[in-house]
Design a protein around this motif. Sequence first.
Motif, PDB file in Angstrom:
ATOM      1  N   PRO A 153       0.793  -1.240   0.000  1.00  0.00           N
ATOM      2  CA  PRO A 153       0.000   0.000   0.000  1.00  0.00           C
ATOM      3  C   PRO A 153       0.823   1.287   0.000  1.00  0.00           C
ATOM      4  O   PRO A 153       0.358   2.302  -0.521  1.00  0.00           O
ATOM      5  N   ASN A 154       2.016   1.255   0.568  1.00  0.00           N
ATOM      6  CA  ASN A 154       2.830   2.474   0.672  1.00  0.00           C
ATOM      7  C   ASN A 154       3.810   2.636  -0.486  1.00  0.00           C
ATOM      8  O   ASN A 154       4.546   3.611  -0.564  1.00  0.00           O
ATOM      9  N   ALA A 155       3.814   1.669  -1.406  1.00  0.00           N
ATOM     10  CA  ALA A 155       4.841   1.642  -2.457  1.00  0.00           C
ATOM     11  C   ALA A 155       4.766   2.840  -3.395  1.00  0.00           C
ATOM     12  O   ALA A 155       5.799   3.358  -3.834  1.00  0.00           O
ATOM     13  N   GLU A 156       3.563   3.295  -3.721  1.00  0.00           N
ATOM     14  CA  GLU A 156       3.457   4.422  -4.642  1.00  0.00           C
ATOM     15  C   GLU A 156       3.977   5.708  -4.010  1.00  0.00           C
ATOM     16  O   GLU A 156       4.604   6.532  -4.689  1.00  0.00           O
ATOM     17  N   THR A 157       3.728   5.880  -2.718  1.00  0.00           N
ATOM     18  CA  THR A 157       4.257   7.052  -2.018  1.00  0.00           C
ATOM     19  C   THR A 157       5.774   7.065  -2.047  1.00  0.00           C
ATOM     20  O   THR A 157       6.404   8.085  -2.352  1.00  0.00           O
ATOM     21  N   ILE A 158       6.368   5.913  -1.752  1.00  0.00           N
ATOM     22  CA  ILE A 158       7.833   5.794  -1.772  1.00  0.00           C
ATOM     23  C   ILE A 158       8.368   6.015  -3.180  1.00  0.00           C
ATOM     24  O   ILE A 158       9.354   6.732  -3.386  1.00  0.00           O
ATOM     25  N   ALA A 159       7.715   5.414  -4.172  1.00  0.00           N
ATOM     26  CA  ALA A 159       8.153   5.558  -5.564  1.00  0.00           C
ATOM     27  C   ALA A 159       8.086   7.022  -6.000  1.00  0.00           C
ATOM     28  O   ALA A 159       8.978   7.506  -6.711  1.00  0.00           O
ATOM     29  N   THR A 160       7.054   7.706  -5.573  1.00  0.00           N
ATOM     30  CA  THR A 160       6.922   9.132  -5.910  1.00  0.00           C
ATOM     31  C   THR A 160       8.067   9.937  -5.307  1.00  0.00           C
ATOM     32  O   THR A 160       8.666  10.796  -5.976  1.00  0.00           O
ATOM     33  N   GLN A 161       8.376   9.672  -4.049  1.00  0.00           N
ATOM     34  CA  GLN A 161       9.476  10.387  -3.397  1.00  0.00           C
ATOM     35  C   GLN A 161      10.816  10.090  -4.060  1.00  0.00           C
ATOM     36  O   GLN A 161      11.667  10.973  -4.192  1.00  0.00           O
ATOM     37  N   ILE A 162      10.987   8.847  -4.495  1.00  0.00           N
ATOM     38  CA  ILE A 162      12.227   8.480  -5.189  1.00  0.00           C
ATOM     39  C   ILE A 162      12.333   9.240  -6.507  1.00  0.00           C
ATOM     40  O   ILE A 162      13.386   9.794  -6.846  1.00  0.00           O
ATOM     41  N   TRP A 163      11.243   9.285  -7.281  1.00  0.00           N
ATOM     42  CA  TRP A 163      11.263  10.001  -8.550  1.00  0.00           C
ATOM     43  C   TRP A 163      11.527  11.496  -8.336  1.00  0.00           C
ATOM     44  O   TRP A 163      12.214  12.131  -9.129  1.00  0.00           O
ATOM     45  N   CYS A 164      11.001  12.035  -7.263  1.00  0.00           N
ATOM     46  CA  CYS A 164      11.149  13.468  -6.984  1.00  0.00           C
ATOM     47  C   CYS A 164      12.495  13.815  -6.343  1.00  0.00           C
ATOM     48  O   CYS A 164      12.777  15.005  -6.104  1.00  0.00           O
ATOM     49  N   SER A 165      13.318  12.811  -6.061  1.00  0.00           N
ATOM     50  CA  SER A 165      14.624  13.048  -5.433  1.00  0.00           C
ATOM     51  C   SER A 165      15.611  13.636  -6.436  1.00  0.00           C
ATOM     52  O   SER A 165      15.521  13.387  -7.644  1.00  0.00           O
ATOM     53  N   LYS A 166      16.561  14.391  -5.929  1.00  0.00           N
ATOM     54  CA  LYS A 166      17.586  15.001  -6.782  1.00  0.00           C
ATOM     55  C   LYS A 166      18.431  13.924  -7.450  1.00  0.00           C
ATOM     56  O   LYS A 166      18.707  13.991  -8.657  1.00  0.00           O
ATOM     57  N   ASN A 167      18.868  12.930  -6.693  1.00  0.00           N
ATOM     58  CA  ASN A 167      19.605  11.786  -7.235  1.00  0.00           C
ATOM     59  C   ASN A 167      18.688  10.575  -7.129  1.00  0.00           C
ATOM     60  O   ASN A 167      18.630   9.908  -6.100  1.00  0.00           O
ATOM     61  N   GLN A 168      17.960  10.320  -8.202  1.00  0.00           N
ATOM     62  CA  GLN A 168      16.891   9.322  -8.161  1.00  0.00           C
ATOM     63  C   GLN A 168      17.398   7.906  -7.871  1.00  0.00           C
ATOM     64  O   GLN A 168      16.866   7.210  -7.009  1.00  0.00           O
ATOM     65  N   TYR A 169      18.428   7.479  -8.594  1.00  0.00           N
ATOM     66  CA  TYR A 169      18.880   6.100  -8.411  1.00  0.00           C
ATOM     67  C   TYR A 169      19.546   5.912  -7.057  1.00  0.00           C
ATOM     68  O   TYR A 169      19.430   4.848  -6.445  1.00  0.00           O
ATOM     69  N   GLN A 170      20.206   6.938  -6.560  1.00  0.00           N
ATOM     70  CA  GLN A 170      20.795   6.846  -5.234  1.00  0.00           C
ATOM     71  C   GLN A 170      19.698   6.704  -4.175  1.00  0.00           C
ATOM     72  O   GLN A 170      19.815   5.920  -3.232  1.00  0.00           O
ATOM     73  N   ALA A 171      18.611   7.450  -4.358  1.00  0.00           N
ATOM     74  CA  ALA A 171      17.487   7.342  -3.431  1.00  0.00           C
ATOM     75  C   ALA A 171      16.870   5.943  -3.500  1.00  0.00           C
ATOM     76  O   ALA A 171      16.459   5.373  -2.484  1.00  0.00           O
ATOM     77  N   TRP A 172      16.813   5.389  -4.714  1.00  0.00           N
ATOM     78  CA  TRP A 172      16.304   4.024  -4.912  1.00  0.00           C
ATOM     79  C   TRP A 172      17.180   3.017  -4.173  1.00  0.00           C
ATOM     80  O   TRP A 172      16.685   2.167  -3.426  1.00  0.00           O
ATOM     81  N   GLN A 173      18.478   3.103  -4.365  1.00  0.00           N
ATOM     82  CA  GLN A 173      19.387   2.166  -3.704  1.00  0.00           C
ATOM     83  C   GLN A 173      19.379   2.341  -2.189  1.00  0.00           C
ATOM     84  O   GLN A 173      19.424   1.352  -1.441  1.00  0.00           O
ATOM     85  N   ASP A 174      19.330   3.586  -1.730  1.00  0.00           N
ATOM     86  CA  ASP A 174      19.293   3.835  -0.286  1.00  0.00           C
ATOM     87  C   ASP A 174      18.090   3.147   0.348  1.00  0.00           C
ATOM     88  O   ASP A 174      18.188   2.577   1.438  1.00  0.00           O
ATOM     89  N   TYR A 175      16.972   3.188  -0.341  1.00  0.00           N
ATOM     90  CA  TYR A 175      15.755   2.588   0.223  1.00  0.00           C
ATOM     91  C   TYR A 175      15.797   1.064   0.157  1.00  0.00           C
ATOM     92  O   TYR A 175      15.502   0.379   1.142  1.00  0.00           O
TER      93      TYR A 175
END
Length: 235
Positions: A153-175
């Motif tokens: 249920p929370n995946a879209e919220t997290i995905a949105t925040q990752i896309w909106c991050s300055k360094n998107q792939y780094q935010a993806w890996q961090d999570y």
Amino acid sequence: MKTWLTTLILSLSTLGLAHADVATTQQNLKKNFPEIPVSAVNTTPVKGVYEVITEGQIVYTNDDAQYFFVGNLVDPKNQRNLTAERMQQLNKIDVSTLPLNQAIKHVKGNGKRTLYIFSDPDCPYCQRLEKELTAVDNVTIYLFLFPLTTLHPNAETIATQIWCSKNQYQAWQDYLLNHKAPTASQKCSTPIQKNLALGQKLNINGTPTMYLKNGERIAGAMQAGQLNTLLDQAQ
């Protein structure tokens, strides 16, 4: 000449019969199961058994279309899973048609190999794949954020925040690797809904789902060594 002509006539007759049987099976499917969306009906190496493609899956039936056979059609003599081979053919795509502006691009090493990934940040198998990818070099990754909210249920919220991050792939890996939640706001425009629509079109119903440069599809997580081999073969 007579022998050749006779053979040709018999071949054409057999071909016509095969088409008639497929047509009969299609008609019976429509009559018996009008609610089932059938994309195609094809013959198989087994006499009287037909391949039915429905919603991206393969089942089998006979010309009466009263029952379905669900499972793998296997050729043990030649050690071939015919169903798996057909699914691989059916799931193959032209990767040049993928909308790369809807993906996060990440280049590792020389980036000469290419991998397209549909992934959910809260999917355990996606997290396992991301760990394996740390041992995969010389690849360009196109990551399509694909949150399955019915499962996470929370995946879209997290995905949105990752896309909106300055360094998107780094935010993806961090999570996924470090369980560090992204801190970006959710106020930017994202391609997530477009990715979900694209996944539906491609019959993607689970994550991770990957495509190689040659368009072949890989479902599920995979060890780095095996993935490296497939990436090399797809060049």
